[in-house]
Design a protein around this motif. Structure first.
Motif, PDB file in Angstrom:
ATOM      1  N   UNK A  37       0.858  -1.190   0.000  1.00  0.00           N
ATOM      2  CA  UNK A  37       0.000   0.000   0.000  1.00  0.00           C
ATOM      3  C   UNK A  37       0.891   1.235   0.000  1.00  0.00           C
ATOM      4  N   UNK A  38       0.711   2.080  -0.997  1.00  0.00           N
ATOM      5  CA  UNK A  38       1.546   3.266  -1.137  1.00  0.00           C
ATOM      6  C   UNK A  38       2.707   3.040  -2.094  1.00  0.00           C
ATOM      7  N   UNK A  39       2.919   1.811  -2.548  1.00  0.00           N
ATOM      8  CA  UNK A  39       4.026   1.471  -3.450  1.00  0.00           C
ATOM      9  C   UNK A  39       3.509   1.341  -4.849  1.00  0.00           C
ATOM     10  N   UNK A  40       4.184   0.846  -5.791  1.00  0.00           N
ATOM     11  CA  UNK A  40       5.539   0.303  -5.719  1.00  0.00           C
ATOM     12  C   UNK A  40       6.609   1.397  -5.810  1.00  0.00           C
ATOM     13  N   UNK A  41       7.810   1.015  -5.459  1.00  0.00           N
ATOM     14  CA  UNK A  41       8.930   1.953  -5.506  1.00  0.00           C
ATOM     15  C   UNK A  41       9.657   1.814  -6.836  1.00  0.00           C
ATOM     16  N   UNK A  42      10.497   2.788  -7.185  1.00  0.00           N
ATOM     17  CA  UNK A  42      11.306   2.653  -8.413  1.00  0.00           C
ATOM     18  C   UNK A  42      12.186   1.403  -8.405  1.00  0.00           C
ATOM     19  N   UNK A  43      12.719   1.044  -7.208  1.00  0.00           N
ATOM     20  CA  UNK A  43      13.559  -0.157  -7.110  1.00  0.00           C
ATOM     21  C   UNK A  43      12.747  -1.413  -7.401  1.00  0.00           C
ATOM     22  N   UNK A  44      11.513  -1.444  -6.888  1.00  0.00           N
ATOM     23  CA  UNK A  44      10.642  -2.590  -7.136  1.00  0.00           C
ATOM     24  C   UNK A  44      10.306  -2.728  -8.606  1.00  0.00           C
ATOM     25  N   UNK A  45      10.096  -1.610  -9.286  1.00  0.00           N
ATOM     26  CA  UNK A  45       9.823  -1.657 -10.730  1.00  0.00           C
ATOM     27  C   UNK A  45      11.021  -2.228 -11.489  1.00  0.00           C
ATOM     28  N   UNK A  46      12.230  -1.822 -11.073  1.00  0.00           N
ATOM     29  CA  UNK A  46      13.440  -2.345 -11.728  1.00  0.00           C
ATOM     30  C   UNK A  46      13.540  -3.856 -11.534  1.00  0.00           C
ATOM     31  N   UNK A  47      13.320  -4.339 -10.320  1.00  0.00           N
ATOM     32  CA  UNK A  47      13.366  -5.782 -10.053  1.00  0.00           C
ATOM     33  C   UNK A  47      12.299  -6.518 -10.845  1.00  0.00           C
ATOM     34  N   UNK A  48      11.101  -5.929 -10.941  1.00  0.00           N
ATOM     35  CA  UNK A  48      10.002  -6.560 -11.669  1.00  0.00           C
ATOM     36  C   UNK A  48      10.406  -6.819 -13.117  1.00  0.00           C
ATOM     37  N   UNK A  49      11.112  -5.886 -13.727  1.00  0.00           N
ATOM     38  CA  UNK A  49      11.525  -6.057 -15.123  1.00  0.00           C
ATOM     39  C   UNK A  49      12.620  -7.112 -15.279  1.00  0.00           C
ATOM     40  N   UNK A  50      13.330  -7.408 -14.210  1.00  0.00           N
ATOM     41  CA  UNK A  50      14.352  -8.457 -14.252  1.00  0.00           C
ATOM     42  C   UNK A  50      13.751  -9.847 -14.117  1.00  0.00           C
ATOM     43  N   UNK A  51      12.587  -9.926 -13.476  1.00  0.00           N
ATOM     44  CA  UNK A  51      11.948 -11.231 -13.246  1.00  0.00           C
ATOM     45  C   UNK A  51      11.590 -11.882 -14.572  1.00  0.00           C
ATOM     46  N   UNK A  52      11.698 -13.210 -14.660  1.00  0.00           N
ATOM     47  CA  UNK A  52      11.473 -13.915 -15.917  1.00  0.00           C
ATOM     48  C   UNK A  52      10.067 -13.805 -16.489  1.00  0.00           C
ATOM     49  N   UNK A  53       9.075 -13.526 -15.662  1.00  0.00           N
ATOM     50  CA  UNK A  53       7.712 -13.426 -16.192  1.00  0.00           C
ATOM     51  C   UNK A  53       7.141 -14.791 -16.533  1.00  0.00           C
ATOM     52  N   UNK A  54       6.377 -14.838 -17.617  1.00  0.00           N
ATOM     53  CA  UNK A  54       5.683 -16.076 -18.002  1.00  0.00           C
ATOM     54  C   UNK A  54       6.615 -16.976 -18.801  1.00  0.00           C
ATOM     55  N   UNK A  55       7.678 -17.431 -18.175  1.00  0.00           N
ATOM     56  CA  UNK A  55       8.668 -18.251 -18.873  1.00  0.00           C
ATOM     57  C   UNK A  55       8.549 -19.730 -18.531  1.00  0.00           C
ATOM     58  N   UNK A  56       7.511 -20.107 -17.806  1.00  0.00           N
ATOM     59  CA  UNK A  56       7.400 -21.495 -17.357  1.00  0.00           C
ATOM     60  C   UNK A  56       7.386 -22.476 -18.514  1.00  0.00           C
ATOM     61  N   UNK A  57       6.634 -22.167 -19.581  1.00  0.00           N
ATOM     62  CA  UNK A  57       6.579 -23.088 -20.718  1.00  0.00           C
ATOM     63  C   UNK A  57       7.948 -23.229 -21.369  1.00  0.00           C
ATOM     64  N   UNK A  58       8.664 -22.139 -21.530  1.00  0.00           N
ATOM     65  CA  UNK A  58       9.996 -22.196 -22.130  1.00  0.00           C
ATOM     66  C   UNK A  58      10.939 -22.989 -21.237  1.00  0.00           C
ATOM     67  N   UNK A  59      10.912 -22.699 -19.941  1.00  0.00           N
ATOM     68  CA  UNK A  59      11.812 -23.378 -19.007  1.00  0.00           C
ATOM     69  C   UNK A  59      11.494 -24.860 -18.930  1.00  0.00           C
ATOM     70  N   UNK A  60      10.218 -25.231 -18.955  1.00  0.00           N
ATOM     71  CA  UNK A  60       9.886 -26.648 -18.861  1.00  0.00           C
ATOM     72  C   UNK A  60      10.360 -27.395 -20.108  1.00  0.00           C
ATOM     73  N   UNK A  61      10.361 -26.726 -21.253  1.00  0.00           N
ATOM     74  CA  UNK A  61      10.887 -27.346 -22.467  1.00  0.00           C
ATOM     75  C   UNK A  61      12.376 -27.577 -22.376  1.00  0.00           C
ATOM     76  N   UNK A  62      13.097 -26.677 -21.679  1.00  0.00           N
ATOM     77  CA  UNK A  62      14.536 -26.828 -21.504  1.00  0.00           C
ATOM     78  C   UNK A  62      14.868 -27.954 -20.544  1.00  0.00           C
ATOM     79  N   UNK A  63      13.965 -28.254 -19.624  1.00  0.00           N
ATOM     80  CA  UNK A  63      14.248 -29.263 -18.596  1.00  0.00           C
ATOM     81  C   UNK A  63      14.155 -30.682 -19.120  1.00  0.00           C
ATOM     82  N   UNK A  64      13.510 -30.851 -20.264  1.00  0.00           N
ATOM     83  CA  UNK A  64      13.388 -32.213 -20.804  1.00  0.00           C
ATOM     84  C   UNK A  64      14.737 -32.692 -21.321  1.00  0.00           C
ATOM     85  N   UNK A  65      15.076 -33.971 -21.077  1.00  0.00           N
ATOM     86  CA  UNK A  65      16.381 -34.481 -21.542  1.00  0.00           C
ATOM     87  C   UNK A  65      16.445 -34.584 -23.058  1.00  0.00           C
TER      88      UNK A  65
END
Length: 87
Positions: free
Chosen positions: A59-87
């Motif tokens: 409440x009262x946020x987000x901060x500029x630092x939080x916005x920067x971290x948010x852009x570093x987060x992978x986002x909706x990459x689960x499908x891509x990552x799960x494809x990489x995990x297969x042997x």
């Protein structure tokens, strides 16, 4: 038939989906060596979501630092990552 399962209590490699997939593969191999047939990982683990990150959103946020971290987060990459995990 018996099924051996194990829960992996671990964090992602923050902001690095490829390294997180490698970590998951290593943990799965170690678990398999101990007879585990079904390793279970935390929700959003393969997406590389940073455990404990709140991106300064409150409440009262987000901060500029939080916005920067948010852009570093992978986002909706689960499908891509799960494809990489297969042997």
């Amino acid at each position: 038939m018996k099924l051996s399962a194990a829960v992996a209590q671990c964090a992602t490699v923050m902001f690095d989906s490829a390294a997180t997939v490698s970590k998951a593969q290593a943990l799965m191999a170690k678990a398999a060596g101990q007879g585990v047939q079904a390793p279970v990982f935390p929700e959003a683990f393969l997406g590389g979501y940073p455990k404990g990150a709140d991106f300064h959103i409150y409440i009262g946020g987000p901060t500029p630092e939080g916005r920067e971290d948010w852009h570093l987060a992978p986002g909706a990459s689960t499908q891509t990552a799960s494809g990489q995990a297969r042997p």
